[in-house]
Write a protein that holds these residues in place. Structure first.
Motif, PDB file in Angstrom:
ATOM      1  N   VAL A   6       0.840  -1.195   0.000  1.00 37.13           N
ATOM      2  CA  VAL A   6       0.000   0.000   0.000  1.00 37.13           C
ATOM      3  C   VAL A   6       0.875   1.245   0.000  1.00 37.13           C
ATOM      4  CG1 VAL A   6      -1.656   1.339   1.374  1.00 37.13           C
ATOM      5  CG2 VAL A   6      -1.916  -1.152   1.157  1.00 37.13           C
ATOM      6  N   ALA A   7       0.455   2.231  -0.801  1.00 37.11           N
ATOM      7  CA  ALA A   7       1.067   3.567  -0.765  1.00 37.11           C
ATOM      8  C   ALA A   7       0.063   4.540  -0.171  1.00 37.11           C
ATOM      9  CB  ALA A   7       1.469   4.024  -2.154  1.00 37.11           C
ATOM     10  N   ILE A   8       0.560   5.458   0.654  1.00 38.54           N
ATOM     11  CA  ILE A   8      -0.263   6.533   1.203  1.00 38.54           C
ATOM     12  C   ILE A   8       0.164   7.836   0.544  1.00 38.54           C
ATOM     13  CG2 ILE A   8      -1.003   7.749   3.276  1.00 38.54           C
ATOM     14  CD1 ILE A   8      -0.152   5.296   4.905  1.00 38.54           C
ATOM     15  N   PRO A  30      -3.466  -7.224   6.976  1.00 39.47           N
ATOM     16  CA  PRO A  30      -3.266  -7.793   5.640  1.00 39.47           C
ATOM     17  C   PRO A  30      -2.636  -6.857   4.619  1.00 39.47           C
ATOM     18  CG  PRO A  30      -5.551  -7.162   5.901  1.00 39.47           C
ATOM     19  CD  PRO A  30      -4.880  -6.902   7.238  1.00 39.47           C
ATOM     20  N   ALA A  31      -2.059  -5.748   5.077  1.00 36.44           N
ATOM     21  CA  ALA A  31      -1.394  -4.799   4.176  1.00 36.44           C
ATOM     22  C   ALA A  31      -0.134  -4.281   4.836  1.00 36.44           C
ATOM     23  CB  ALA A  31      -2.319  -3.632   3.848  1.00 36.44           C
ATOM     24  N   GLU A  32       0.854  -3.954   4.027  1.00 36.62           N
ATOM     25  CA  GLU A  32       2.046  -3.261   4.517  1.00 36.62           C
ATOM     26  C   GLU A  32       2.096  -1.882   3.878  1.00 36.62           C
ATOM     27  OE1 GLU A  32       5.972  -4.160   3.073  1.00 36.62           O
ATOM     28  OE2 GLU A  32       5.166  -5.599   1.624  1.00 36.62           O
ATOM     29  N   ILE A  33       2.475  -0.889   4.674  1.00 35.23           N
ATOM     30  CA  ILE A  33       2.646   0.449   4.130  1.00 35.23           C
ATOM     31  C   ILE A  33       4.032   0.486   3.498  1.00 35.23           C
ATOM     32  CG2 ILE A  33       2.541   2.912   4.571  1.00 35.23           C
ATOM     33  CD1 ILE A  33      -0.081   1.273   5.115  1.00 35.23           C
ATOM     34  N   ALA A  34       4.072   0.376   2.189  1.00 38.20           N
ATOM     35  CA  ALA A  34       5.330   0.228   1.465  1.00 38.20           C
ATOM     36  C   ALA A  34       5.894   1.562   0.990  1.00 38.20           C
ATOM     37  CB  ALA A  34       5.134  -0.702   0.270  1.00 38.20           C
ATOM     38  N   LEU A  35       5.055   2.607   0.957  1.00 36.14           N
ATOM     39  CA  LEU A  35       5.499   3.894   0.425  1.00 36.14           C
ATOM     40  C   LEU A  35       4.603   5.007   0.940  1.00 36.14           C
ATOM     41  CD1 LEU A  35       7.249   5.538  -1.702  1.00 36.14           C
ATOM     42  CD2 LEU A  35       5.387   5.080  -3.330  1.00 36.14           C
ATOM     43  N   VAL A  36       5.213   6.137   1.282  1.00 38.61           N
ATOM     44  CA  VAL A  36       4.478   7.381   1.514  1.00 38.61           C
ATOM     45  C   VAL A  36       4.942   8.369   0.460  1.00 38.61           C
ATOM     46  CG1 VAL A  36       4.099   9.319   3.071  1.00 38.61           C
ATOM     47  CG2 VAL A  36       4.102   6.978   3.965  1.00 38.61           C
ATOM     48  N   GLY A  53      10.600   3.968   9.230  1.00 38.32           N
ATOM     49  CA  GLY A  53      11.291   3.010   8.372  1.00 38.32           C
ATOM     50  C   GLY A  53      10.585   2.715   7.069  1.00 38.32           C
ATOM     51  N   ILE A  54       9.737   3.633   6.628  1.00 41.34           N
ATOM     52  CA  ILE A  54       8.955   3.439   5.401  1.00 41.34           C
ATOM     53  C   ILE A  54       9.583   4.249   4.268  1.00 41.34           C
ATOM     54  CG2 ILE A  54       6.690   3.831   4.327  1.00 41.34           C
ATOM     55  CD1 ILE A  54       5.513   3.460   7.167  1.00 41.34           C
ATOM     56  N   ALA A  55       9.624   3.673   3.090  1.00 44.06           N
ATOM     57  CA  ALA A  55      10.149   4.381   1.920  1.00 44.06           C
ATOM     58  C   ALA A  55       9.292   5.608   1.625  1.00 44.06           C
ATOM     59  CB  ALA A  55      10.170   3.453   0.710  1.00 44.06           C
ATOM     60  N   THR A  56       9.935   6.689   1.203  1.00 44.87           N
ATOM     61  CA  THR A  56       9.217   7.920   0.887  1.00 44.87           C
ATOM     62  C   THR A  56       9.645   8.436  -0.481  1.00 44.87           C
ATOM     63  OG1 THR A  56      10.868   9.361   1.917  1.00 44.87           O
ATOM     64  CG2 THR A  56       9.077   8.574   3.324  1.00 44.87           C
ATOM     65  N   ALA A  57       8.777   9.248  -1.066  1.00 47.82           N
ATOM     66  CA  ALA A  57       9.084   9.902  -2.339  1.00 47.82           C
ATOM     67  C   ALA A  57       8.210  11.141  -2.442  1.00 47.82           C
ATOM     68  CB  ALA A  57       8.817   8.961  -3.515  1.00 47.82           C
ATOM     69  N   SER A  58       8.620  12.068  -3.273  1.00 48.38           N
ATOM     70  CA  SER A  58       7.796  13.246  -3.526  1.00 48.38           C
ATOM     71  C   SER A  58       7.806  13.553  -5.018  1.00 48.38           C
ATOM     72  CB  SER A  58       8.299  14.460  -2.728  1.00 48.38           C
ATOM     73  OG  SER A  58       9.602  14.824  -3.121  1.00 48.38           O
ATOM     74  N   VAL A  59       6.658  14.003  -5.490  1.00 47.44           N
ATOM     75  CA  VAL A  59       6.513  14.492  -6.853  1.00 47.44           C
ATOM     76  C   VAL A  59       5.917  15.893  -6.727  1.00 47.44           C
ATOM     77  CG1 VAL A  59       5.436  14.172  -9.105  1.00 47.44           C
ATOM     78  CG2 VAL A  59       6.166  12.164  -7.776  1.00 47.44           C
ATOM     79  N   ASP A  60       6.731  16.894  -6.904  1.00 50.42           N
ATOM     80  CA  ASP A  60       6.297  18.273  -6.692  1.00 50.42           C
ATOM     81  C   ASP A  60       5.371  18.699  -7.835  1.00 50.42           C
ATOM     82  OD1 ASP A  60       5.981  20.944  -6.129  1.00 50.42           O
ATOM     83  OD2 ASP A  60       8.111  21.346  -5.857  1.00 50.42           O
ATOM     84  N   HIS A  61       4.111  18.978  -7.483  1.00 52.31           N
ATOM     85  CA  HIS A  61       3.154  19.358  -8.523  1.00 52.31           C
ATOM     86  C   HIS A  61       3.549  20.674  -9.198  1.00 52.31           C
ATOM     87  CE1 HIS A  61       1.642  21.480  -4.933  1.00 52.31           C
ATOM     88  NE2 HIS A  61       1.171  22.380  -5.781  1.00 52.31           N
ATOM     89  N   VAL A  77       5.976   6.470 -10.089  1.00 53.57           N
ATOM     90  CA  VAL A  77       6.570   6.170  -8.786  1.00 53.57           C
ATOM     91  C   VAL A  77       5.846   4.999  -8.121  1.00 53.57           C
ATOM     92  CG1 VAL A  77       7.007   7.053  -6.467  1.00 53.57           C
ATOM     93  CG2 VAL A  77       7.393   8.523  -8.444  1.00 53.57           C
ATOM     94  N   LEU A  78       4.536   4.979  -8.215  1.00 55.59           N
ATOM     95  CA  LEU A  78       3.765   3.880  -7.628  1.00 55.59           C
ATOM     96  C   LEU A  78       4.147   2.546  -8.270  1.00 55.59           C
ATOM     97  CD1 LEU A  78       0.275   5.626  -7.411  1.00 55.59           C
ATOM     98  CD2 LEU A  78       1.805   5.115  -5.503  1.00 55.59           C
ATOM     99  N   ARG A  79       4.296   2.546  -9.577  1.00 62.43           N
ATOM    100  CA  ARG A  79       4.661   1.306 -10.264  1.00 62.43           C
ATOM    101  C   ARG A  79       6.104   0.904  -9.949  1.00 62.43           C
ATOM    102  NH1 ARG A  79       0.750  -0.085 -13.865  1.00 62.43           N
ATOM    103  NH2 ARG A  79      -0.830   1.518 -14.270  1.00 62.43           N
ATOM    104  N   GLU A  80       6.976   1.887  -9.827  1.00 67.49           N
ATOM    105  CA  GLU A  80       8.375   1.600  -9.475  1.00 67.49           C
ATOM    106  C   GLU A  80       8.464   0.871  -8.137  1.00 67.49           C
ATOM    107  OE1 GLU A  80      12.352   4.147  -8.178  1.00 67.49           O
ATOM    108  OE2 GLU A  80      10.705   5.142  -9.244  1.00 67.49           O
TER     109      GLU A  80
END
Length: 216
Positions: A6-8, A30-36, A53-61, A77-80
């Motif tokens: 799951v991504a948040i 039943p889910a892991e938070i894999a990305l914020v 300890g969760i992977a993070t990323a940003s896409v500046d609009h 990014v979600l697919r990556e």
């Protein structure tokens, strides 16, 4: 048990993000938070996620000329990160129809009202102006029309004399933090799913009980 990745998506501090992260710490969730993922590089919730300890990323609009290119970057990014499901948690961007359709049935949002009442913003103010006696929050699947997707779960609180936007919001956020993880658990465990535009549940539940406001 296979846990769904799951991504948040957030724009700020992500208080509901924190509730989802905490729930996912349980080994039987039943889910892991894999990305914020945030649309603002300075979003406060990114640091919270890193500390967990969760992977993070940003896409500046602001670095994209239009919504389509921004959403394409989000999708990449979600697919990556091999994301299977998306939770919106205070994500303050309107997504394009194309993005929503690509993630149809795999993206949910929490909204601070009992939908279909009070779509959009300033929900607590509008509830007080309309004089409703019950207000609350809703978890729903995301569809192209804003705050109009099939409803997964709702929580209600009474509106009492003397309530302000702030006091009402404070009671509702407590319920949001309970409701959102519960809804995500149901979906990722296969106990609720989207079918022909409606949410279907594996089992029913007790229909007894009611919230009365004011109490009888």
């Amino acid at each position: 048990m296979s846990r769904r990745r799951v991504a948040i998506l957030i724009s700020g501090r992500g208080s509901n993000m924190g509730a989802l992260i905490e729930a996912a710490r349980s080994p039987d969730f039943p889910a892991e938070i894999a990305l914020v993922l945030a649309n603002r590089p300075d979003a406060a919730g990114l640091e919270v996620a890193r500390e967990a300890g969760i992977a993070t990323a940003s896409v500046d609009h602001k670095s994209h000329p239009d919504r389509e290119s921004f959403d394409a970057a989000l999708d990449a990014v979600l697919r990556e990160h091999a994301i299977a499901f998306v939770c919106l948690a205070g994500f303050m961007r309107v997504l394009t129809d194309g993005f929503v359709e690509r993630w149809q049935g795999r993206m949910i949002n929490i909204h601070p009202s009992l939908l279909p009442l009070f779509r959009g913003i300033h929900t607590h103010r509008r509830a007080l102006e309309e004089g409703v006696r019950v207000h609350g929050c809703t978890v729903h699947f995301v569809v192209p029309e804003l705050d109009a997707g099939p409803i997964v779960a709702q929580a209600a609180v009474p509106v009492v004399p003397g309530d302000t936007e702030e006091s009402l919001a404070a009671r509702i956020i407590v319920q949001e933090h309970r409701l959102y993880p519960a809804a995500l658990r149901m979906i990722c465990a296969g106990d609720a799913w989207l079918e022909d535009g409606r949410v279907v549940f594996r089992e029913g539940w007790d229909a007894g009980g009611a919230l009365l406001s004011p109490p009888a």
